[in-house]
Design a protein around this motif. Structure first.
Motif, PDB file in Angstrom:
ATOM      1  N   ILE A  52       0.840  -1.200   0.000  1.00  0.00           N
ATOM      2  CA  ILE A  52       0.000   0.000   0.000  1.00  0.00           C
ATOM      3  C   ILE A  52       0.877   1.253   0.000  1.00  0.00           C
ATOM      4  O   ILE A  52       0.594   2.218  -0.710  1.00  0.00           O
ATOM      5  CB  ILE A  52      -0.958  -0.009   1.210  1.00  0.00           C
ATOM      6  N   LYS A  53       1.944   1.227   0.791  1.00  0.00           N
ATOM      7  CA  LYS A  53       2.853   2.381   0.849  1.00  0.00           C
ATOM      8  C   LYS A  53       3.500   2.631  -0.507  1.00  0.00           C
ATOM      9  O   LYS A  53       3.572   3.774  -0.967  1.00  0.00           O
ATOM     10  CB  LYS A  53       3.926   2.164   1.923  1.00  0.00           C
ATOM     11  N   LYS A  54       3.939   1.558  -1.173  1.00  0.00           N
ATOM     12  CA  LYS A  54       4.557   1.723  -2.488  1.00  0.00           C
ATOM     13  C   LYS A  54       3.557   2.282  -3.499  1.00  0.00           C
ATOM     14  O   LYS A  54       3.908   3.130  -4.322  1.00  0.00           O
ATOM     15  CB  LYS A  54       5.143   0.395  -2.975  1.00  0.00           C
ATOM     16  N   PHE A  71      13.974   3.305 -10.662  1.00  0.00           N
ATOM     17  CA  PHE A  71      13.739   3.764  -9.292  1.00  0.00           C
ATOM     18  C   PHE A  71      13.412   2.643  -8.317  1.00  0.00           C
ATOM     19  O   PHE A  71      14.007   2.557  -7.238  1.00  0.00           O
ATOM     20  CB  PHE A  71      12.606   4.803  -9.280  1.00  0.00           C
ATOM     21  N   TRP A  72      12.466   1.768  -8.646  1.00  0.00           N
ATOM     22  CA  TRP A  72      11.956   0.812  -7.670  1.00  0.00           C
ATOM     23  C   TRP A  72      12.995  -0.184  -7.157  1.00  0.00           C
ATOM     24  O   TRP A  72      13.008  -0.480  -5.954  1.00  0.00           O
ATOM     25  CB  TRP A  72      10.696   0.105  -8.180  1.00  0.00           C
ATOM     26  N   PRO A  73      13.898  -0.707  -7.968  1.00  0.00           N
ATOM     27  CA  PRO A  73      14.929  -1.587  -7.388  1.00  0.00           C
ATOM     28  C   PRO A  73      15.810  -0.850  -6.370  1.00  0.00           C
ATOM     29  O   PRO A  73      16.164  -1.402  -5.326  1.00  0.00           O
ATOM     30  CB  PRO A  73      15.740  -2.044  -8.598  1.00  0.00           C
ATOM     31  N   THR A  74      16.131   0.400  -6.660  1.00  0.00           N
ATOM     32  CA  THR A  74      16.944   1.185  -5.726  1.00  0.00           C
ATOM     33  C   THR A  74      16.145   1.493  -4.464  1.00  0.00           C
ATOM     34  O   THR A  74      16.678   1.424  -3.355  1.00  0.00           O
ATOM     35  CB  THR A  74      17.423   2.491  -6.404  1.00  0.00           C
ATOM     36  N   TYR A  75      14.871   1.797  -4.628  1.00  0.00           N
ATOM     37  CA  TYR A  75      14.018   2.053  -3.467  1.00  0.00           C
ATOM     38  C   TYR A  75      13.929   0.805  -2.589  1.00  0.00           C
ATOM     39  O   TYR A  75      13.969   0.898  -1.363  1.00  0.00           O
ATOM     40  CB  TYR A  75      12.617   2.494  -3.917  1.00  0.00           C
ATOM     41  N   ASP A  76      13.829  -0.367  -3.213  1.00  0.00           N
ATOM     42  CA  ASP A  76      13.779  -1.619  -2.451  1.00  0.00           C
ATOM     43  C   ASP A  76      15.069  -1.847  -1.661  1.00  0.00           C
ATOM     44  O   ASP A  76      15.029  -2.328  -0.530  1.00  0.00           O
ATOM     45  CB  ASP A  76      13.500  -2.804  -3.377  1.00  0.00           C
ATOM     46  N   GLU A  81      17.805  -1.723   3.676  1.00  0.00           N
ATOM     47  CA  GLU A  81      18.790  -1.176   4.608  1.00  0.00           C
ATOM     48  C   GLU A  81      18.105  -0.519   5.813  1.00  0.00           C
ATOM     49  O   GLU A  81      18.605  -0.613   6.938  1.00  0.00           O
ATOM     50  CB  GLU A  81      19.714  -0.206   3.886  1.00  0.00           C
ATOM     51  N   LEU A  82      16.970   0.135   5.578  1.00  0.00           N
ATOM     52  CA  LEU A  82      16.212   0.701   6.707  1.00  0.00           C
ATOM     53  C   LEU A  82      15.703  -0.400   7.627  1.00  0.00           C
ATOM     54  O   LEU A  82      15.712  -0.248   8.855  1.00  0.00           O
ATOM     55  CB  LEU A  82      15.018   1.520   6.201  1.00  0.00           C
ATOM     56  N   ASP A  83      15.267  -1.510   7.040  1.00  0.00           N
ATOM     57  CA  ASP A  83      14.787  -2.642   7.844  1.00  0.00           C
ATOM     58  C   ASP A  83      15.898  -3.231   8.709  1.00  0.00           C
ATOM     59  O   ASP A  83      15.653  -3.631   9.847  1.00  0.00           O
ATOM     60  CB  ASP A  83      14.198  -3.731   6.947  1.00  0.00           C
ATOM     61  N   VAL A  84      17.115  -3.266   8.183  1.00  0.00           N
ATOM     62  CA  VAL A  84      18.253  -3.769   8.957  1.00  0.00           C
ATOM     63  C   VAL A  84      18.464  -2.883  10.187  1.00  0.00           C
ATOM     64  O   VAL A  84      18.628  -3.379  11.308  1.00  0.00           O
ATOM     65  CB  VAL A  84      19.535  -3.843   8.094  1.00  0.00           C
ATOM     66  N   TYR A 120      20.715   7.710  -0.390  1.00  0.00           N
ATOM     67  CA  TYR A 120      19.716   7.325  -1.377  1.00  0.00           C
ATOM     68  C   TYR A 120      19.085   8.521  -2.076  1.00  0.00           C
ATOM     69  O   TYR A 120      18.651   8.407  -3.224  1.00  0.00           O
ATOM     70  CB  TYR A 120      18.673   6.382  -0.767  1.00  0.00           C
ATOM     71  N   TYR A 121      19.081   9.675  -1.445  1.00  0.00           N
ATOM     72  CA  TYR A 121      18.641  10.877  -2.151  1.00  0.00           C
ATOM     73  C   TYR A 121      19.565  11.113  -3.344  1.00  0.00           C
ATOM     74  O   TYR A 121      19.100  11.383  -4.449  1.00  0.00           O
ATOM     75  CB  TYR A 121      18.629  12.095  -1.215  1.00  0.00           C
ATOM     76  N   GLU A 122      20.862  10.976  -3.103  1.00  0.00           N
ATOM     77  CA  GLU A 122      21.841  11.136  -4.196  1.00  0.00           C
ATOM     78  C   GLU A 122      21.631  10.082  -5.283  1.00  0.00           C
ATOM     79  O   GLU A 122      21.786  10.374  -6.466  1.00  0.00           O
ATOM     80  CB  GLU A 122      23.270  11.067  -3.645  1.00  0.00           C
ATOM     81  N   GLU A 123      21.284   8.872  -4.892  1.00  0.00           N
ATOM     82  CA  GLU A 123      21.007   7.814  -5.876  1.00  0.00           C
ATOM     83  C   GLU A 123      19.727   8.115  -6.649  1.00  0.00           C
ATOM     84  O   GLU A 123      19.669   7.926  -7.861  1.00  0.00           O
ATOM     85  CB  GLU A 123      20.895   6.447  -5.186  1.00  0.00           C
ATOM     86  N   PHE A 124      18.705   8.585  -5.939  1.00  0.00           N
ATOM     87  CA  PHE A 124      17.415   8.853  -6.578  1.00  0.00           C
ATOM     88  C   PHE A 124      17.524   9.973  -7.605  1.00  0.00           C
ATOM     89  O   PHE A 124      16.904   9.897  -8.665  1.00  0.00           O
ATOM     90  CB  PHE A 124      16.350   9.190  -5.542  1.00  0.00           C
ATOM     91  N   ILE A 125      18.309  11.027  -7.298  1.00  0.00           N
ATOM     92  CA  ILE A 125      18.374  12.146  -8.252  1.00  0.00           C
ATOM     93  C   ILE A 125      19.142  11.773  -9.524  1.00  0.00           C
ATOM     94  O   ILE A 125      19.097  12.510 -10.497  1.00  0.00           O
ATOM     95  CB  ILE A 125      18.948  13.443  -7.629  1.00  0.00           C
ATOM     96  N   LYS A 126      19.800  10.629  -9.524  1.00  0.00           N
ATOM     97  CA  LYS A 126      20.404  10.138 -10.758  1.00  0.00           C
ATOM     98  C   LYS A 126      19.333   9.564 -11.694  1.00  0.00           C
ATOM     99  O   LYS A 126      19.569   9.415 -12.879  1.00  0.00           O
ATOM    100  CB  LYS A 126      21.438   9.054 -10.456  1.00  0.00           C
ATOM    101  N   MET A 127      18.171   9.236 -11.138  1.00  0.00           N
ATOM    102  CA  MET A 127      17.107   8.572 -11.899  1.00  0.00           C
ATOM    103  C   MET A 127      15.884   9.453 -12.130  1.00  0.00           C
ATOM    104  O   MET A 127      15.189   9.300 -13.123  1.00  0.00           O
ATOM    105  CB  MET A 127      16.629   7.334 -11.139  1.00  0.00           C
TER     106      MET A 127
END
Length: 159
Positions: A52-54, A71-76, A81-84, A120-127
């Motif tokens: 639902i969040k996704k 985007f979605w593979p990087t978001y996953d 990492e947040l779950d860890v 991940y912000y830096e990773e996201f702005i690449k996409m």
């Protein structure tokens, strides 16, 4: 007119028989056998909320297919990492309290989360555009607030 009525009756009868034939199918094949290997497992509550969040984030970001594919593979990865960190935090909170040590570890977990968000912000702005990358984190916060608001209202199904 009589011929039209006859054809309408035949069409309705055919549709009725067809629908009842499909309705008599019984249990799906995966559930017919009680063998543990063939049982369909229901997703956990956490998994359902993740889906639902996704969907909530996807709606807010309005990504193109090309952007979504990147985007979605990087978001996953980010979520993993947040779950860890969340698991480490949970383990820390489950230990008997040792004020200063436990507090220092908690600050360390918060710092790790902040560092993950920066990375991940830096990773996201690449996409995706920076505005949408920022909207990822804002959408996550908004989702949590909306979820809490709906739970406070006493709704059985938050979404």
């Amino acid at each position: 007119m009589d011929k039209l009525l006859k054809h309408t009756y035949i069409i309705l009868l055919t549709l009725g028989i067809g629908l009842t034939a499909f309705a008599q199918g019984g249990r799906p094949p995966a559930l017919r056998n009680n063998n543990a290997q063939t049982k369909v497992r229901k997703p956990t509550v956490a998994k359902r909320f993740e889906v639902i969040k996704k969907a909530y984030i996807a709606q807010r970001l309005a990504l193109t297919q090309e952007q979504s594919a990147k985007f979605w593979p990087t978001y996953d990865e980010y979520q993993y990492e947040l779950d860890v960190v969340a698991d480490l935090r949970k383990a820390n909170n489950a230990q008997p309290e040792n004020g200063t040590d436990q507090f220092e570890r908690e600050l360390g977990y918060q710092q790790r989360i902040t560092n993950l968000q920066k990375h991940y912000y830096e990773e996201f702005i690449k996409m995706i555009p920076p505005e949408k990358a920022n909207l990822v984190f804002k959408s996550e916060r908004d989702f949590k607030f909306e979820l809490l608001r709906r739970l406070k209202e006493g709704r059985q199904q938050p979404f």
